[in-house]
Design an enzyme around this catalytic site. Structure first.
Site, PDB file in Angstrom:
ATOM      1  N   CYS A 177      -8.926  -8.730   6.900  1.00 57.42           N
ATOM      2  CA  CYS A 177      -9.270 -10.158   6.778  1.00 57.42           C
ATOM      3  C   CYS A 177     -10.742 -10.320   6.414  1.00 57.42           C
ATOM      4  O   CYS A 177     -11.106 -11.204   5.630  1.00 57.42           O
ATOM      5  CB  CYS A 177      -9.005 -10.893   8.091  1.00 57.42           C
ATOM      6  SG  CYS A 177      -7.305 -10.782   8.635  1.00 57.42           S
ATOM      7  N   ARG A 181      -0.276 -13.257   5.920  1.00 58.15           N
ATOM      8  CA  ARG A 181      -1.251 -13.654   4.890  1.00 58.15           C
ATOM      9  C   ARG A 181      -0.516 -14.555   3.892  1.00 58.15           C
ATOM     10  O   ARG A 181       0.062 -14.065   2.904  1.00 58.15           O
ATOM     11  CB  ARG A 181      -1.821 -12.422   4.183  1.00 58.15           C
ATOM     12  CG  ARG A 181      -2.553 -11.486   5.106  1.00 58.15           C
ATOM     13  CD  ARG A 181      -3.128 -10.271   4.413  1.00 58.15           C
ATOM     14  NE  ARG A 181      -3.420  -9.249   5.407  1.00 58.15           N
ATOM     15  CZ  ARG A 181      -4.498  -9.214   6.191  1.00 58.15           C
ATOM     16  NH1 ARG A 181      -5.421 -10.151   6.068  1.00 58.15           N
ATOM     17  NH2 ARG A 181      -4.675  -8.259   7.072  1.00 58.15           N
TER      18      ARG A 181
END
Ligand code: BEZ
Length: 228
Positions: free
Chosen positions: A55, A138
């Site tokens: 991330c 995601r």
């Protein structure tokens, strides 16, 4: 409860749907989505958790490319099911400490939504229990200037996104809207586009005479676009 029912999210947004609306607290103040973004494209994306490495690389990459998206009339909005103070601390750490590829000192200026209750994540199908019931996958939602979901892409936790592809997809959709065409596999700006098949032989003939098209068969025509 059988596995199918247990794993079924009540209603996943679909392409062509109005983007589900919500109010949220973000690192850049409160937002009302998608209303605050009317007239612009917006990419709403989720990440699994703050202070995680994949991330972190994604946020640095997106922050570095933000001006390129803004130049395409597109804003970025992130989301995870962490709280605001976690977001602020993580983004500060990224700026102060993290180096990745040629990037360092990266400031994330786009809003990052806190969603501790998972209410927003659930609305957008970002919690996919087969992958994780405590982290968002995601997800990437492309919302157009009228607040309509135009594309969505989901990636698993282990797979960092390709941000060049997100930009390519945005430009392709904007080009399709502007010129009424479609874009072929792996299309890049400047390359020929696909002209949708004509309804009849007469229309096809007429179009071949009036438009600068190359046709290999009645269903397969391409043309170049004017440079702008
Ligand atoms: C990461 O961003 O590194 C990550 C987050 C959740 C699970 C696996 C990896």
């Amino acid at each position: 409860m059988d596995t199918l029912v247990e794993n079924t999210i009540s209603h996943l947004p679909r392409i062509g749907d109005k983007a589900p609306s919500f109010k949220a607290v973000t690192t850049q103040g409160d937002i009302t989505f998608p209303q605050d973004y009317e007239g612009k494209w917006v990419i709403l994306f989720s990440h699994p958790a703050d202070f995680t490495p994949v991330c972190t690389t994604e946020f640095m990459t997106f922050a570095k490319m933000e001006s390129e998206f803004n130049a395409l009339n597109c804003d970025l909005v992130g989301l995870s099911i962490d709280g605001l103070y976690s977001h602020i601390a993580w983004l500060r750490t990224i700026k102060e400490k993290i180096e990745f590829r040629d990037m360092k000192n990266i400031e994330v200026k786009f809003p990052l939504i806190e969603d501790i209750t998972m209410e927003i994540a659930q609305k957008y199908g970002m919690i996919q229990p087969g992958e994780s019931s405590t982290k968002a996958v995601r997800a990437v939602f492309f919302v157009d200037p009228k607040g309509i979901i135009r594309a969505m892409i989901y990636y698993p936790l282990s797979l960092g996104r390709n941000f060049d592809e997100l930009k390519r997809a945005l430009v392709a959709m904007q080009t399709a809207d502007k010129h009424g065409i479609a874009t072929p596999a792996d299309w890049r700006p400047g390359e020929d586009v696909i002209v949708s098949p004509a309804g009849s032989c007469n229309t096809a003939k007429e179009r071949l005479e009036t438009e600068d098209m190359k046709c290999s068969d009645w269903f397969f025509c391409t043309k170049s676009l004017p440079l702008n």
